[in-house]
Design a protein around this motif. Structure first.
Motif, PDB file in Angstrom:
ATOM      1  N   VAL A 166      12.123  -0.974   8.819  1.00 15.52           N
ATOM      2  CA  VAL A 166      11.329  -1.106   7.595  1.00 15.52           C
ATOM      3  C   VAL A 166      12.095  -1.652   6.372  1.00 15.52           C
ATOM      4  CG1 VAL A 166       9.433  -0.289   5.978  1.00 15.52           C
ATOM      5  CG2 VAL A 166       9.656   0.578   8.208  1.00 15.52           C
ATOM      6  N   GLN A 167      11.818  -2.927   6.080  1.00 11.62           N
ATOM      7  CA  GLN A 167      12.665  -3.579   4.910  1.00 11.62           C
ATOM      8  C   GLN A 167      11.964  -4.340   3.905  1.00 11.62           C
ATOM      9  OE1 GLN A 167      15.890  -5.591   6.474  1.00 11.62           O
ATOM     10  NE2 GLN A 167      14.612  -6.944   7.749  1.00 11.62           N
ATOM     11  N   GLN A 210      12.651  -8.120   1.732  1.00 13.46           N
ATOM     12  CA  GLN A 210      13.346  -9.165   1.600  1.00 13.46           C
ATOM     13  C   GLN A 210      12.925 -10.094   0.528  1.00 13.46           C
ATOM     14  OE1 GLN A 210      16.262  -9.919   3.288  1.00 13.46           O
ATOM     15  NE2 GLN A 210      16.627 -11.403   1.902  1.00 13.46           N
ATOM     16  N   SER A 240       8.648  -5.977   6.026  1.00 14.32           N
ATOM     17  CA  SER A 240       8.334  -6.171   7.648  1.00 14.32           C
ATOM     18  C   SER A 240       8.776  -4.762   8.276  1.00 14.32           C
ATOM     19  CB  SER A 240       9.576  -7.157   7.858  1.00 14.32           C
ATOM     20  OG  SER A 240      10.941  -7.066   7.643  1.00 14.32           O
ATOM     21  N   GLY A 241       8.696  -4.786   9.475  1.00  9.98           N
ATOM     22  CA  GLY A 241       8.904  -3.730  10.291  1.00  9.98           C
ATOM     23  C   GLY A 241       8.027  -2.340   9.977  1.00  9.98           C
ATOM     24  N   SER A 242       7.078  -2.518   9.205  1.00 10.08           N
ATOM     25  CA  SER A 242       5.906  -1.311   9.044  1.00 10.08           C
ATOM     26  C   SER A 242       4.718  -1.745   9.974  1.00 10.08           C
ATOM     27  CB  SER A 242       5.680  -1.257   7.745  1.00 10.08           C
ATOM     28  OG  SER A 242       4.714  -0.117   7.516  1.00 10.08           O
ATOM     29  N   MET A 243       4.226  -0.588  10.388  1.00 11.88           N
ATOM     30  CA  MET A 243       3.034  -0.670  11.344  1.00 11.88           C
ATOM     31  C   MET A 243       1.878  -1.283  10.568  1.00 11.88           C
ATOM     32  SD  MET A 243       1.080   2.076  13.575  1.00 11.88           S
ATOM     33  CE  MET A 243       2.690   2.181  14.727  1.00 11.88           C
ATOM     34  N   ASN A 262       6.602   4.325   7.299  1.00 12.50           N
ATOM     35  CA  ASN A 262       7.846   4.143   8.071  1.00 12.50           C
ATOM     36  C   ASN A 262       7.578   4.846   9.514  1.00 12.50           C
ATOM     37  OD1 ASN A 262       7.967   7.153   7.692  1.00 12.50           O
ATOM     38  ND2 ASN A 262       9.480   7.072   6.189  1.00 12.50           N
ATOM     39  N   GLY A 263       6.428   4.869   9.790  1.00 10.72           N
ATOM     40  CA  GLY A 263       6.411   5.684  11.163  1.00 10.72           C
ATOM     41  C   GLY A 263       6.038   7.085  11.262  1.00 10.72           C
ATOM     42  N   TYR A 297      11.224   2.030  -0.841  1.00  8.97           N
ATOM     43  CA  TYR A 297      11.911   0.984  -0.333  1.00  8.97           C
ATOM     44  C   TYR A 297      11.811  -0.193  -1.200  1.00  8.97           C
ATOM     45  CZ  TYR A 297      10.677   2.791   4.334  1.00  8.97           C
ATOM     46  OH  TYR A 297      10.606   3.920   5.408  1.00  8.97           O
TER      47      TYR A 297
END
Length: 119
Positions: free
Chosen positions: A1-2, A4, A24-27, A100-101, A108
């Protein structure tokens, strides 16, 4: 999870600039997203935040000059900065509440993007 961030740069006083930040990277899509800034020798301060529904909140110093927006389909937040002043010079950081799951977290931060306003 990040997060940019992109954009930023050098602009003359009175000019405009747009910065963006993609999660990005998060559900799930981010909840509240926002921008903060930190000038040399000063504490990090809130610039603007925006909810998923598009409700925006601004620091008094940028009201009427900056506009925060988001594209939920892209999980991206933008900051349109108009009528820039010398005192807007700072490193701008994006922030978001992301899944974050395991739980929602507001810890963040993007990597920061430099905005420099010259006279």
């Amino acid at each position: 999870v990040q997060l940019q961030a992109s954009g930023g740069g050098l602009v003359q006083s009175g000019g405009s600039l747009r910065i963006s930040c993609a999660a990005s990277g998060s559900m799930f899509n981010a909840n509240v997203m926002g921008w903060y800034r930190q000038a040399p020798g000063k504490k990090r301060e809130l610039v603007a935040t925006i909810t998923t529904a598009g409700n925006a909140n601004y620091a008094d110093s940028v009201k009427g000059r900056f506009t925060i927006s988001r594209d939920n389909a892209k999980n991206t937040v933008y900051l349109q900065m108009n009528s820039l002043k010398l005192e807007d010079t700072a490193v701008y950081y994006c922030n978001a509440e992301l899944w974050n799951g395991d739980r929602w977290s507001s810890d963040y931060w993007g990597q920061g993007t430099q905005v420099t306003v010259s006279s």
